[in-house]
Write an enzyme that holds these catalytic residues in place. Structure first.
Site, short mmCIF file in Angstrom:
data_model
loop_
_atom_site.label_atom_id
_atom_site.label_comp_id
_atom_site.label_asym_id
_atom_site.label_seq_id
_atom_site.Cartn_x
_atom_site.Cartn_y
_atom_site.Cartn_z
N ASP A 11 0.93 -0.87 0.09
CA ASP A 11 0.06 -0.06 -0.15
C ASP A 11 0.99 1.14 -0.01
O ASP A 11 2.00 1.00 0.50
CB ASP A 11 -0.73 0.15 1.20
CG ASP A 11 -1.83 1.26 1.52
OD1 ASP A 11 -2.22 1.54 0.43
OD2 ASP A 11 -1.50 1.88 2.49
N ASP A 13 -0.22 5.08 0.57
CA ASP A 13 -0.63 6.16 1.57
C ASP A 13 -0.84 5.90 2.98
O ASP A 13 -1.77 5.00 3.32
CB ASP A 13 -1.92 7.02 1.06
CG ASP A 13 -1.73 8.49 1.59
OD1 ASP A 13 -0.76 8.88 1.76
OD2 ASP A 13 -2.61 9.15 1.49
N THR A 103 -2.61 0.95 -4.63
CA THR A 103 -2.96 2.16 -3.88
C THR A 103 -4.55 2.59 -4.41
O THR A 103 -5.06 2.16 -5.38
CB THR A 103 -2.24 3.31 -4.39
OG1 THR A 103 -2.72 4.80 -3.41
CG2 THR A 103 -2.23 3.61 -5.77
N SER A 104 -5.00 3.32 -3.08
CA SER A 104 -6.47 3.67 -3.56
C SER A 104 -6.39 5.09 -4.13
O SER A 104 -7.55 5.59 -4.40
CB SER A 104 -7.23 3.66 -2.22
OG SER A 104 -7.10 2.44 -1.52
N LYS A 135 -10.44 -1.30 -2.58
CA LYS A 135 -10.33 -1.78 -1.08
C LYS A 135 -11.60 -1.39 -0.19
O LYS A 135 -12.01 -0.44 -0.06
CB LYS A 135 -9.11 -1.47 -0.38
CG LYS A 135 -7.75 -1.68 -1.20
CD LYS A 135 -6.47 -1.14 -0.42
CE LYS A 135 -5.28 -1.04 -1.14
NZ LYS A 135 -4.36 -0.35 -0.65
N ASP A 160 -1.43 -0.26 6.32
CA ASP A 160 -1.74 0.37 7.43
C ASP A 160 -3.31 0.61 7.74
O ASP A 160 -3.38 1.22 8.94
CB ASP A 160 -1.05 1.92 7.38
CG ASP A 160 -2.08 2.62 6.34
OD1 ASP A 160 -2.35 3.83 6.84
OD2 ASP A 160 -2.16 2.02 5.22
#
Length: 211
Positions: A11, A13, A103-104, A135, A160
């Site tokens: 991931d 951020d 990543t989102s 996600k 995270d």
């Protein structure tokens, strides 16, 4: 502790990059414009695609425009964006271990934030535009594993946030959580936890953790 794996899926951020000050400023300005409680919006926004979180608060016909507005606010600067402890060092020392980012964020946000933080992008990057569902759906991690030619069960996902942990587990991967944005009790679904990436080192056969 040694966590053997064939590939690592990161991931970004909250795991590699801390952009919390920028994200919170933008979200609070945006929420005021749309009559939304900013604290409620932010409470479960981390780790999810912006459009998915916006859809929790606005009707479908307003989601695209409102998402674009929030993206625009987040793209206005890079103040406060930094690399999280150990991230740059770990990526520089992957020792040939295959890895990818999942990543989102959209691609523009990813490039802006990693550039500001000095985080190098690997050849394989899966962003919000690349998946039908964000996600906790596992699509991003499954795509990344496929591009690397590795079975998802042989991958180690580093996350995270609860949504990302759920996505990694749903993909069939082992999940390592870093305690950089959420308390330990929120990340109990991860297989392993570590304070941050300064406690992680790579070897050709997996990751070594100092707990």
């Amino acid at each position: 502790m040694i966590l053997p794996c064939a590939a690592v899926l990161f991931d970004v951020d909250g795991t590699l990059v801390d952009s919390t000050p920028l994200v919170e400023r933008a979200a609070r300005e945006w929420a005021a414009e749309y009559g939304i409680d900013p604290d409620e919006f932010l409470a479960d926004a981390h780790g999810r695609r912006t459009s998915d979180r916006v859809a929790d608060f606005l009707p479908p016909d307003r989601v695209r425009e409102a998402t674009a507005r929030l993206d625009a606010l987040e793209a206005t600067g890079t103040d406060g964006i930094t690399a999280l402890p150990g991230a740059v060092e770990l990526l520089a020392g992957m020792n040939g271990l295959p890895h990818a980012f999942v990543t989102s964020m959209d691609r523009a946000q990813l490039e802006l934030r990693t550039g500001a933080a000095g985080i190098p992008l690997p050849p394989i990057v899966i962003t919000a535009e690349d998946v039908p569902d964000g996600k906790p759906d596992p699509s991003g991690y499954l795509q990344a594993a496929g591009h690397l030619g590795v079975d998802p069960s042989g991958c180690l996902v580093i996350e995270d946030a609860p949504a990302g942990i759920a996505a990694g587990r749903a993909a069939g991967a082992t999940v390592l959580a870093v305690l950089t944005s959420h308390p330990r009790e929120s990340l109990a679904a991860a297989h392993h936890t570590v304070e941050n990436l300064a406690r992680v080192a790579a070897a050709p056969d997996g990751l070594h953790l100092r707990l």
